[in-house]
Scaffold this motif. Structure first.
Motif, PDB file in Angstrom:
ATOM      1  N   UNK A 151       0.849  -1.183   0.000  1.00 40.34           N
ATOM      2  CA  UNK A 151       0.000   0.000   0.000  1.00 40.34           C
ATOM      3  C   UNK A 151       0.886   1.235   0.000  1.00 40.34           C
ATOM      4  N   UNK A 152       0.578   2.182  -0.864  1.00 36.06           N
ATOM      5  CA  UNK A 152       1.385   3.394  -0.981  1.00 36.06           C
ATOM      6  C   UNK A 152       0.487   4.625  -0.854  1.00 36.06           C
ATOM      7  N   UNK A 153       1.098   5.774  -1.029  1.00 38.46           N
ATOM      8  CA  UNK A 153       0.339   7.022  -1.022  1.00 38.46           C
ATOM      9  C   UNK A 153      -0.528   7.169  -2.274  1.00 38.46           C
ATOM     10  N   UNK A 154      -0.397   6.235  -3.231  1.00 40.52           N
ATOM     11  CA  UNK A 154      -1.165   6.324  -4.482  1.00 40.52           C
ATOM     12  C   UNK A 154      -2.058   5.108  -4.724  1.00 40.52           C
ATOM     13  N   UNK A 155      -2.154   4.209  -3.752  1.00 40.07           N
ATOM     14  CA  UNK A 155      -3.019   3.051  -3.936  1.00 40.07           C
ATOM     15  C   UNK A 155      -2.387   1.771  -3.429  1.00 40.07           C
ATOM     16  N   UNK A 156      -2.821   0.655  -3.988  1.00 43.10           N
ATOM     17  CA  UNK A 156      -2.282  -0.638  -3.578  1.00 43.10           C
ATOM     18  C   UNK A 156      -2.024  -1.508  -4.802  1.00 43.10           C
ATOM     19  N   UNK A 157      -1.113  -2.471  -4.596  1.00 50.12           N
ATOM     20  CA  UNK A 157      -0.697  -3.326  -5.713  1.00 50.12           C
ATOM     21  C   UNK A 157      -0.287  -4.691  -5.190  1.00 50.12           C
ATOM     22  N   UNK A 158      -0.252  -5.654  -6.103  1.00 46.50           N
ATOM     23  CA  UNK A 158       0.159  -7.016  -5.766  1.00 46.50           C
ATOM     24  C   UNK A 158       1.378  -7.381  -6.605  1.00 46.50           C
ATOM     25  N   UNK A 159       2.309  -8.136  -6.009  1.00 43.39           N
ATOM     26  CA  UNK A 159       3.485  -8.618  -6.715  1.00 43.39           C
ATOM     27  C   UNK A 159       3.071  -9.780  -7.602  1.00 43.39           C
ATOM     28  N   UNK A 160       3.367  -9.697  -8.895  1.00 46.56           N
ATOM     29  CA  UNK A 160       2.952 -10.755  -9.820  1.00 46.56           C
ATOM     30  C   UNK A 160       4.103 -11.705 -10.188  1.00 46.56           C
ATOM     31  N   UNK A 161       5.197 -11.605  -9.488  1.00 42.86           N
ATOM     32  CA  UNK A 161       6.348 -12.461  -9.757  1.00 42.86           C
ATOM     33  C   UNK A 161       7.487 -11.722 -10.420  1.00 42.86           C
ATOM     34  N   UNK A 162       7.169 -10.608 -11.089  1.00 41.57           N
ATOM     35  CA  UNK A 162       8.220  -9.818 -11.725  1.00 41.57           C
ATOM     36  C   UNK A 162       8.084  -8.321 -11.460  1.00 41.57           C
ATOM     37  N   UNK A 163       6.890  -7.884 -11.078  1.00 42.32           N
ATOM     38  CA  UNK A 163       6.681  -6.467 -10.759  1.00 42.32           C
ATOM     39  C   UNK A 163       5.373  -6.319  -9.991  1.00 42.32           C
ATOM     40  N   UNK A 164       5.174  -5.129  -9.414  1.00 45.20           N
ATOM     41  CA  UNK A 164       3.906  -4.854  -8.758  1.00 45.20           C
ATOM     42  C   UNK A 164       2.873  -4.473  -9.804  1.00 45.20           C
ATOM     43  N   UNK A 165       1.687  -5.014  -9.645  1.00 43.22           N
ATOM     44  CA  UNK A 165       0.572  -4.742 -10.537  1.00 43.22           C
ATOM     45  C   UNK A 165      -0.459  -3.931  -9.754  1.00 43.22           C
ATOM     46  N   UNK A 166      -0.752  -2.738 -10.222  1.00 48.68           N
ATOM     47  CA  UNK A 166      -1.691  -1.861  -9.532  1.00 48.68           C
ATOM     48  C   UNK A 166      -3.070  -2.498  -9.500  1.00 48.68           C
ATOM     49  N   UNK A 167      -3.666  -2.495  -8.324  1.00 46.83           N
ATOM     50  CA  UNK A 167      -4.993  -3.080  -8.149  1.00 46.83           C
ATOM     51  C   UNK A 167      -6.020  -2.030  -7.722  1.00 46.83           C
ATOM     52  N   UNK A 168      -5.574  -0.807  -7.523  1.00 52.45           N
ATOM     53  CA  UNK A 168      -6.462   0.265  -7.079  1.00 52.45           C
ATOM     54  C   UNK A 168      -7.420   0.633  -8.196  1.00 52.45           C
ATOM     55  N   UNK A 169      -8.717   0.583  -7.911  1.00 50.93           N
ATOM     56  CA  UNK A 169      -9.657   1.014  -8.947  1.00 50.93           C
ATOM     57  C   UNK A 169      -9.511   2.521  -9.165  1.00 50.93           C
ATOM     58  N   UNK A 170      -9.551   2.935 -10.404  1.00 49.41           N
ATOM     59  CA  UNK A 170      -9.456   4.369 -10.687  1.00 49.41           C
ATOM     60  C   UNK A 170     -10.795   5.028 -10.404  1.00 49.41           C
ATOM     61  N   UNK A 171     -10.773   6.338 -10.243  1.00 50.31           N
ATOM     62  CA  UNK A 171     -12.013   7.073 -10.002  1.00 50.31           C
ATOM     63  C   UNK A 171     -12.982   6.869 -11.159  1.00 50.31           C
TER      64      UNK A 171
END
Length: 181
Positions: A151-171
């Motif tokens: 979780x960051x100041x811009x949303x949340x993400x999951x590690x997909x094995x090679x990078x973080x994938x943003x999971x935060x729904x946009x407005x």
């Protein structure tokens, strides 16, 4: 009754491990285990008031705690004797949070907001924080499948094995799913 193995009566954290032990982190940073009615001082701590020791990895072969300074201590059993190894993350920033993933890798971030992984006995920086969006890493957690979420100041993400994938729904995505007024 006086229990010298429990160095302070003020408790900061409690944790349990699969072997049935209760781990007690006292106010002075000391770490005591409780098994089958017996207390055992495991780590003396720093003797600094308001210290804490937090369980990070619960695997019997990799029991690891993060101490107040951001260092990690890992219990190793050699010839039937428990010993502790200390690991300090590189750089000027001590660990602020840590989590173990499903593969036994410990992920941590510090005041410098860089994500590090402790793989075996070696820390490795995650290049560009693995593509994580945001400048402040506020939290790390592993889900029941062992996947790491950030979780960051811009949303949340999951590690997909090679990078973080943003999971935060946009407005926009949220507004598209809401019924019109």
């Amino acid at each position: 009754e006086n229990t010298p193995a429990l160095r302070h009566a003020r408790i900061r954290r409690l944790a349990t491990t699969p072997d049935g032990a209760l781990w007690i982190s006292a106010y002075d940073g000391s770490l005591t285990s409780y098994r089958e009615g017996s207390f055992k001082l495991e780590w003396p701590g720093e003797g600094v008031a308001d210290s804490t020791t937090a369980l990070v990895a619960r695997r019997p072969d990799q029991l690891t705690f993060m101490v107040r300074t951001g260092e990690f201590i890992r219990r190793r059993t050699v010839d039937g004797t428990n010993g502790w190894e200390t690991f300090r993350p590189p750089g000027a920033s001590a660990g602020q949070q840590a989590v173990e993933d499903g593969d036994g890798v410990i992920w941590c971030s510090g005041r410098d907001q860089k994500i590090l992984r402790l793989i075996g006995n070696t820390f490795a920086a995650l290049p560009a924080n693995g593509g994580l969006d945001g400048t402040s890493v506020n939290c790390l957690v592993a889900d029941p499948r062992g996947r790491v979420w950030a979780g960051t100041d811009r949303g949340y993400a999951i590690w997909n094995g090679s990078q973080f994938e943003t999971m935060t729904p946009t407005a926009l995505a949220v507004s598209m799913t809401e019924p019109p007024p």
